[in-house]
Design an enzyme around this catalytic site. Sequence first.
Site, PDB file in Angstrom:
ATOM      1  N   MET A  81    -134.801 -45.556  52.189  1.00  0.00           N
ATOM      2  CA  MET A  81    -136.222 -45.733  52.723  1.00  0.00           C
ATOM      3  C   MET A  81    -137.073 -46.047  51.722  1.00  0.00           C
ATOM      4  O   MET A  81    -138.188 -45.894  52.067  1.00  0.00           O
ATOM      5  CB  MET A  81    -136.423 -44.507  53.679  1.00  0.00           C
ATOM      6  CG  MET A  81    -135.682 -44.650  54.820  1.00  0.00           C
ATOM      7  SD  MET A  81    -136.325 -43.703  56.448  1.00  0.00           S
ATOM      8  CE  MET A  81    -136.826 -42.344  55.667  1.00  0.00           C
ATOM      9  N   GLY A  82    -136.456 -46.357  50.692  1.00  0.00           N
ATOM     10  CA  GLY A  82    -137.470 -46.673  49.431  1.00  0.00           C
ATOM     11  C   GLY A  82    -138.034 -45.450  48.787  1.00  0.00           C
ATOM     12  O   GLY A  82    -137.097 -44.044  48.829  1.00  0.00           O
ATOM     13  N   SER A  91    -135.895 -36.027  45.931  1.00  0.00           N
ATOM     14  CA  SER A  91    -136.098 -36.378  46.878  1.00  0.00           C
ATOM     15  C   SER A  91    -137.458 -37.062  47.033  1.00  0.00           C
ATOM     16  O   SER A  91    -138.457 -36.921  46.239  1.00  0.00           O
ATOM     17  CB  SER A  91    -136.801 -34.894  48.037  1.00  0.00           C
ATOM     18  OG  SER A  91    -137.287 -35.423  49.319  1.00  0.00           O
ATOM     19  N   SER A  92    -137.604 -38.161  47.832  1.00  0.00           N
ATOM     20  CA  SER A  92    -138.810 -39.186  47.998  1.00  0.00           C
ATOM     21  C   SER A  92    -139.987 -38.270  48.091  1.00  0.00           C
ATOM     22  O   SER A  92    -141.133 -38.516  47.881  1.00  0.00           O
ATOM     23  CB  SER A  92    -138.677 -40.059  48.968  1.00  0.00           C
ATOM     24  OG  SER A  92    -137.499 -40.801  48.953  1.00  0.00           O
ATOM     25  N   HIS A  98    -131.062 -41.974  44.505  1.00  0.00           N
ATOM     26  CA  HIS A  98    -130.787 -43.271  45.034  1.00  0.00           C
ATOM     27  C   HIS A  98    -130.245 -44.137  43.930  1.00  0.00           C
ATOM     28  O   HIS A  98    -129.100 -44.832  44.244  1.00  0.00           O
ATOM     29  CB  HIS A  98    -132.109 -44.044  45.334  1.00  0.00           C
ATOM     30  CG  HIS A  98    -132.726 -43.388  46.436  1.00  0.00           C
ATOM     31  ND1 HIS A  98    -134.199 -42.772  46.337  1.00  0.00           N
ATOM     32  CD2 HIS A  98    -132.408 -43.167  47.899  1.00  0.00           C
ATOM     33  CE1 HIS A  98    -134.411 -42.434  47.302  1.00  0.00           C
ATOM     34  NE2 HIS A  98    -133.684 -42.584  48.356  1.00  0.00           N
ATOM     35  N   LYS A 128    -127.423 -34.375  49.728  1.00  0.00           N
ATOM     36  CA  LYS A 128    -128.689 -33.458  49.958  1.00  0.00           C
ATOM     37  C   LYS A 128    -128.968 -33.556  51.368  1.00  0.00           C
ATOM     38  O   LYS A 128    -129.269 -32.347  52.062  1.00  0.00           O
ATOM     39  CB  LYS A 128    -129.752 -33.970  49.106  1.00  0.00           C
ATOM     40  CG  LYS A 128    -131.121 -32.974  49.363  1.00  0.00           C
ATOM     41  CD  LYS A 128    -132.331 -33.817  49.011  1.00  0.00           C
ATOM     42  CE  LYS A 128    -132.842 -34.594  50.046  1.00  0.00           C
ATOM     43  NZ  LYS A 128    -133.892 -34.328  50.696  1.00  0.00           N
ATOM     44  N   ASP A 129    -128.825 -34.635  52.128  1.00  0.00           N
ATOM     45  CA  ASP A 129    -128.870 -34.496  53.665  1.00  0.00           C
ATOM     46  C   ASP A 129    -127.410 -34.466  54.322  1.00  0.00           C
ATOM     47  O   ASP A 129    -127.013 -35.420  54.689  1.00  0.00           O
ATOM     48  CB  ASP A 129    -129.432 -36.127  53.946  1.00  0.00           C
ATOM     49  CG  ASP A 129    -130.856 -36.264  53.421  1.00  0.00           C
ATOM     50  OD1 ASP A 129    -131.680 -35.326  53.349  1.00  0.00           O
ATOM     51  OD2 ASP A 129    -131.060 -37.254  52.660  1.00  0.00           O
ATOM     52  N   HIS A 179    -135.727 -42.792  43.661  1.00  0.00           N
ATOM     53  CA  HIS A 179    -135.775 -41.756  42.502  1.00  0.00           C
ATOM     54  C   HIS A 179    -134.281 -41.704  42.021  1.00  0.00           C
ATOM     55  O   HIS A 179    -133.228 -42.635  42.567  1.00  0.00           O
ATOM     56  CB  HIS A 179    -136.075 -40.442  42.936  1.00  0.00           C
ATOM     57  CG  HIS A 179    -135.322 -40.005  44.230  1.00  0.00           C
ATOM     58  ND1 HIS A 179    -134.095 -39.581  44.243  1.00  0.00           N
ATOM     59  CD2 HIS A 179    -135.997 -39.817  45.298  1.00  0.00           C
ATOM     60  CE1 HIS A 179    -133.544 -39.178  45.352  1.00  0.00           C
ATOM     61  NE2 HIS A 179    -134.555 -39.423  46.277  1.00  0.00           N
ATOM     62  N   GLN A 192    -136.641 -42.870  63.090  1.00  0.00           N
ATOM     63  CA  GLN A 192    -136.228 -41.396  62.948  1.00  0.00           C
ATOM     64  C   GLN A 192    -137.281 -40.527  62.567  1.00  0.00           C
ATOM     65  O   GLN A 192    -137.081 -39.241  61.921  1.00  0.00           O
ATOM     66  CB  GLN A 192    -135.172 -41.483  61.585  1.00  0.00           C
ATOM     67  CG  GLN A 192    -135.932 -41.735  60.225  1.00  0.00           C
ATOM     68  CD  GLN A 192    -134.680 -42.169  59.238  1.00  0.00           C
ATOM     69  OE1 GLN A 192    -134.043 -43.236  59.447  1.00  0.00           O
ATOM     70  NE2 GLN A 192    -134.516 -41.282  58.491  1.00  0.00           N
TER      71      GLN A 192
HETATM   72  O1  PAF Z   1    -131.488 -41.020  54.275  1.00  0.00           O
HETATM   73  C1  PAF Z   1    -132.267 -41.854  54.174  1.00  0.00           C
HETATM   74  O2  PAF Z   1    -133.164 -42.384  53.632  1.00  0.00           O
HETATM   75  C2  PAF Z   1    -132.471 -42.498  55.745  1.00  0.00           C
HETATM   76  O3  PAF Z   1    -132.253 -41.496  56.551  1.00  0.00           O
HETATM   77  C3  PAF Z   1    -131.349 -43.800  55.721  1.00  0.00           C
HETATM   78  C4  PAF Z   1    -129.956 -43.405  55.874  1.00  0.00           C
HETATM   79  C5  PAF Z   1    -131.686 -44.853  55.050  1.00  0.00           C
HETATM   80  C6  PAF Z   1    -131.612 -44.143  57.257  1.00  0.00           C
HETATM   81  O4  PAF Z   1    -132.937 -44.764  57.510  1.00  0.00           O
END
Ligand code: PAF
Length: 280
Positions: free
Chosen positions: A30-31, A185-186, A37, A149-150, A34, A61
């Site tokens: 989602m941009g 984390s963003s 990613h 992390k997620d 960091h 979401q």
């Molecule tokens: O983890 C994320 O950044 C978001 O939940 C994802 C997987 C890109 C879906 O929008």
Amino acid sequence: MRLIYNKFELEQIISRIKEENKSIGFVPTMGAIHKGHLALASRAKTENDVCICSIFVNPTQFNNSEDLKKYPRTLKSDIELFTQIGVDFIFVPSESEMYPESKIEQINLDGLDKVMEGKFRPGHFNGVSVIVKKFFLLIKPDKAYFGEKDFQQLTIIKYLVKKLNIPVEIIPCATIREADGLAMSSRNQRLNAEERIQAPIIYKTLKEAKELTKNESIDNIKNIVKEKINSHSLLKLEYFEIVESDTLVPALKINEEKHYTACIAVFAGKIRLIDNIKIL
Ligand code: PAF
């Protein structure tokens, strides 16, 4: 690096890559890119012929419109960072491109979406699953990379691809941390100086909780964690759970033959942070 803005262009590129029998590694984001990613994208690049990343702040979401509004949007620097590490394509669709439909699909996640994050963010994992499914069907990646992390998201995505028979290998990647232990984390960029100082307590407490599983009951550990987190003026515990790693069922006691993960969500001021640690 080539930027792709629409599905038609993306589909043409994917057809060409498939004709050439090249493998695709995909990193959805989602941009607010960091180092976490970038680690996913670097790995996707090393393990595949072509690396594709997406940048899309997925509205479905977010169950809190304020959170969606405040989500950091740093497209220019995100593109620069991905370009520097040699990502081949970045898919940057608009909202209408990804959601032409008026009614959002409901995906049955068989209860995995009802605990922990799902309890506090109803609908969140349906939104995640809907967008990730759309990306998988469009991009047809051989491998897709998700951060540990997620943890609940990762578990749900693994379940989703199995349930829907989507032919993609899900690659879990270790959480990247700041030197003081805070999971990248963003959302970290929205912490003020004081919150940033207290935020590493979250991972420190998780490590202590892991130690405690050797001698204490899960109920006692939960109380200790709550007391410890809430004793810091800017931190407030939302939940702490020890769950079976595959089913996300909260554990009542530790059985040496199973795998467990401790998961936590904490508010640092108004910023909600999550983290986890493997117990067994
Ligand atoms: O983890 C994320 O950044 C978001 O939940 C994802 C997987 C890109 C879906 O929008």
